[in-house]
Design a protein around this motif. Structure first.
Motif, mmCIF file in Angstrom:
data_model
loop_
_atom_site.group_PDB
_atom_site.id
_atom_site.type_symbol
_atom_site.label_atom_id
_atom_site.label_comp_id
_atom_site.label_asym_id
_atom_site.label_seq_id
_atom_site.Cartn_x
_atom_site.Cartn_y
_atom_site.Cartn_z
ATOM 1 N N LEU A 181 29.713 -16.415 18.237
ATOM 2 C CA LEU A 181 29.501 -17.333 19.357
ATOM 3 C C LEU A 181 30.679 -18.286 19.517
ATOM 4 O O LEU A 181 31.034 -18.656 20.644
ATOM 5 N N SER A 182 31.295 -18.674 18.403
ATOM 6 C CA SER A 182 32.477 -19.545 18.492
ATOM 7 C C SER A 182 33.608 -18.844 19.233
ATOM 8 O O SER A 182 34.343 -19.465 20.014
ATOM 9 N N GLY A 183 33.749 -17.542 18.989
ATOM 10 C CA GLY A 183 34.799 -16.796 19.665
ATOM 11 C C GLY A 183 34.556 -16.595 21.150
ATOM 12 O O GLY A 183 35.493 -16.296 21.892
ATOM 13 N N LEU A 184 33.310 -16.754 21.587
ATOM 14 C CA LEU A 184 32.974 -16.570 22.999
ATOM 15 C C LEU A 184 33.029 -17.870 23.795
ATOM 16 O O LEU A 184 32.844 -17.854 25.011
ATOM 17 N N LEU A 185 33.286 -18.996 23.122
ATOM 18 C CA LEU A 185 33.286 -20.288 23.802
ATOM 19 C C LEU A 185 34.527 -20.459 24.672
ATOM 20 O O LEU A 185 35.605 -19.957 24.354
ATOM 21 N N SER A 186 34.374 -21.205 25.750
ATOM 22 C CA SER A 186 35.511 -21.562 26.598
ATOM 23 C C SER A 186 36.278 -22.717 25.953
ATOM 24 O O SER A 186 35.756 -23.378 25.042
ATOM 25 N N PRO A 187 37.502 -22.978 26.375
ATOM 26 C CA PRO A 187 38.276 -24.082 25.791
ATOM 27 C C PRO A 187 37.606 -25.446 25.903
ATOM 28 O O PRO A 187 37.971 -26.371 25.165
ATOM 29 N N SER A 188 36.640 -25.596 26.776
ATOM 30 C CA SER A 188 35.945 -26.885 26.919
ATOM 31 C C SER A 188 34.730 -27.004 26.003
ATOM 32 O O SER A 188 34.027 -28.021 26.042
ATOM 33 N N GLY A 189 34.481 -25.999 25.184
ATOM 34 C CA GLY A 189 33.274 -25.991 24.356
ATOM 35 C C GLY A 189 33.490 -26.429 22.924
ATOM 36 O O GLY A 189 32.873 -25.865 22.009
ATOM 37 N N PHE A 190 34.336 -27.416 22.697
ATOM 38 C CA PHE A 190 34.641 -27.827 21.321
ATOM 39 C C PHE A 190 33.409 -28.355 20.595
ATOM 40 O O PHE A 190 33.243 -28.104 19.391
ATOM 41 N N LEU A 191 32.554 -29.106 21.291
ATOM 42 C CA LEU A 191 31.367 -29.644 20.631
ATOM 43 C C LEU A 191 30.495 -28.529 20.073
ATOM 44 O O LEU A 191 30.008 -28.612 18.935
ATOM 45 N N TRP A 192 30.300 -27.469 20.865
ATOM 46 C CA TRP A 192 29.532 -26.324 20.374
ATOM 47 C C TRP A 192 30.245 -25.655 19.207
ATOM 48 O O TRP A 192 29.609 -25.193 18.253
ATOM 49 N N PHE A 193 31.566 -25.612 19.264
ATOM 50 C CA PHE A 193 32.346 -25.034 18.160
ATOM 51 C C PHE A 193 32.097 -25.816 16.870
ATOM 52 O O PHE A 193 31.919 -25.218 15.797
ATOM 53 N N ALA A 194 32.071 -27.140 16.957
ATOM 54 C CA ALA A 194 31.806 -27.966 15.773
ATOM 55 C C ALA A 194 30.398 -27.713 15.232
ATOM 56 O O ALA A 194 30.196 -27.623 14.012
ATOM 57 N N LEU A 195 29.421 -27.566 16.134
ATOM 58 C CA LEU A 195 28.047 -27.306 15.695
ATOM 59 C C LEU A 195 27.922 -25.930 15.050
ATOM 60 O O LEU A 195 27.262 -25.774 14.003
ATOM 61 N N PHE A 196 28.546 -24.912 15.664
ATOM 62 C CA PHE A 196 28.507 -23.571 15.082
ATOM 63 C C PHE A 196 29.213 -23.540 13.718
ATOM 64 O O PHE A 196 28.765 -22.869 12.785
ATOM 65 N N THR A 197 30.314 -24.275 13.611
ATOM 66 C CA THR A 197 31.048 -24.323 12.347
ATOM 67 C C THR A 197 30.215 -24.984 11.257
ATOM 68 O O THR A 197 30.199 -24.536 10.102
ATOM 69 N N ALA A 198 29.510 -26.062 11.609
ATOM 70 C CA ALA A 198 28.635 -26.723 10.646
ATOM 71 C C ALA A 198 27.531 -25.780 10.183
ATOM 72 O O ALA A 198 27.205 -25.719 8.990
ATOM 73 N N ALA A 199 26.953 -25.021 11.116
ATOM 74 C CA ALA A 199 25.906 -24.058 10.759
ATOM 75 C C ALA A 199 26.446 -22.988 9.830
ATOM 76 O O ALA A 199 25.788 -22.597 8.850
ATOM 77 N N ALA A 200 27.665 -22.515 10.104
ATOM 78 C CA ALA A 200 28.274 -21.501 9.246
ATOM 79 C C ALA A 200 28.591 -22.069 7.874
ATOM 80 O O ALA A 200 28.423 -21.380 6.850
ATOM 81 N N GLY A 201 29.039 -23.331 7.815
ATOM 82 C CA GLY A 201 29.352 -23.941 6.530
ATOM 83 C C GLY A 201 28.128 -24.091 5.655
ATOM 84 O O GLY A 201 28.148 -23.754 4.462
ATOM 85 N N VAL A 202 27.029 -24.577 6.233
ATOM 86 C CA VAL A 202 25.793 -24.708 5.474
ATOM 87 C C VAL A 202 25.278 -23.340 5.042
ATOM 88 O O VAL A 202 24.880 -23.135 3.893
ATOM 89 N N SER A 203 25.299 -22.370 5.949
ATOM 90 C CA SER A 203 24.765 -21.042 5.651
ATOM 91 C C SER A 203 25.569 -20.338 4.561
ATOM 92 O O SER A 203 24.995 -19.698 3.672
ATOM 93 N N SER A 204 26.896 -20.439 4.618
ATOM 94 C CA SER A 204 27.708 -19.792 3.586
ATOM 95 C C SER A 204 27.457 -20.400 2.224
ATOM 96 O O SER A 204 27.436 -19.698 1.208
ATOM 97 N N SER A 205 27.219 -21.709 2.191
ATOM 98 C CA SER A 205 26.899 -22.356 0.926
ATOM 99 C C SER A 205 25.531 -21.926 0.415
ATOM 100 O O SER A 205 25.345 -21.691 -0.780
ATOM 101 N N VAL A 206 24.562 -21.809 1.320
ATOM 102 C CA VAL A 206 23.219 -21.402 0.926
ATOM 103 C C VAL A 206 23.217 -19.988 0.364
ATOM 104 O O VAL A 206 22.616 -19.722 -0.675
#
Length: 230
Positions: free
Chosen positions: A125-150
């Motif tokens: 989903l991060s790769g499908l975001l438009s250049p204006s979607g940084f906030l969503w990128f930060a949220l997706f990255t946080a989800a990936a960080g927590v999930s990889s740790s879990v």
């Protein structure tokens, strides 16, 4: 560091008996760890899936600064924010949540496979975001960080409960050794991927493959039975 060291005073660490008559032999210990891992049905596949997932996580993790700067047009603040939610916030929040639990109402194998899917979807989903979607990128990255740790914490927990303590160190060393080479190869290919495949396409492709690996874990019966209680 002081809190971490002091907390070990409250934990009983087993000290299995060692055979002092045998001299250290790296190849023999390698074979013993390999045999102990494959003596449990499904454990070999469990290890293989985890190593494969890290192979695709590593190059994407290196590309987060490039993605922030080049695709989203961010600066130092945005890049630092992404590094925090990916590397530190995810590790602390996810690892503490899983390893601090004393009982698991959900199978840890199911948890690991679900985390694979969340990480993969977050990347795609991060790769499908438009250049204006940084906030969503930060949220997706946080989800990936927590999930990889879990999934990493759950993976270690399953191995610790299924492998005999006397050979646990050899099995984990074997896992780290096998996991290091694919991770290094994935990092070496980062420059090629960024230049020839593209940042966004790399996120989508890697995310899709990680999702496929998560679905594969659900489809292997021997893996799904690893966390069943007696």
């Amino acid at each position: 560091a002081a809190i971490a060291c002091i907390s070990l005073l409250c934990v009983r660490i087993p000290n299995p008996a060692r055979d002092t008559t045998r001299k250290p032999d790296l190849w023999r210990e390698f074979r013993e760890g390999f045999s102990a891992m494959h003596a449990i049905p499904g454990m070999g596949w469990f290890f293989t899936l985890s190593i494969a997932v890290w192979f695709f996580i590593m190059p994407v993790g290196v590309m987060f600064p490039l993605m922030t700067l080049q695709h989203f047009g961010g600066g130092a603040f945005e890049m630092s924010l992404i590094e925090i939610v990916w590397g530190r916030e995810g590790v602390f929040a996810g690892g503490d949540a899983v390893m601090g639990a004393r009982t698991y109402r959900v199978s840890r194998i199911v948890l690991v496979n679900l985390m694979y899917l969340i990480v993969g979807l977050s990347f795609a989903l991060s790769g499908l975001l438009s250049p204006s979607g940084f906030l969503w990128f930060a949220l997706f990255t946080a989800a990936a960080g927590v999930s990889s740790s879990v999934f990493n914490a759950s993976f270690v927990s399953v191995v610790q409960t299924r492998i005999e303590s006397g050979v646990l160190g050899r099995v984990m060393s074997l896992y780290r050794s096998f996991g290091l080479l694919p991770a290094a190869l994935g990092l070496l290919g980062t420059g090629f991927l960024a230049e020839h495949v593209g940042l966004t396409h790399t996120f989508v492709i890697a995310g899709g493959i990680i999702c496929a690996l998560g679905l594969t874990g659900f489809s292997i019966p021997s893996v799904m039975r690893l966390d069943r209680r007696a």
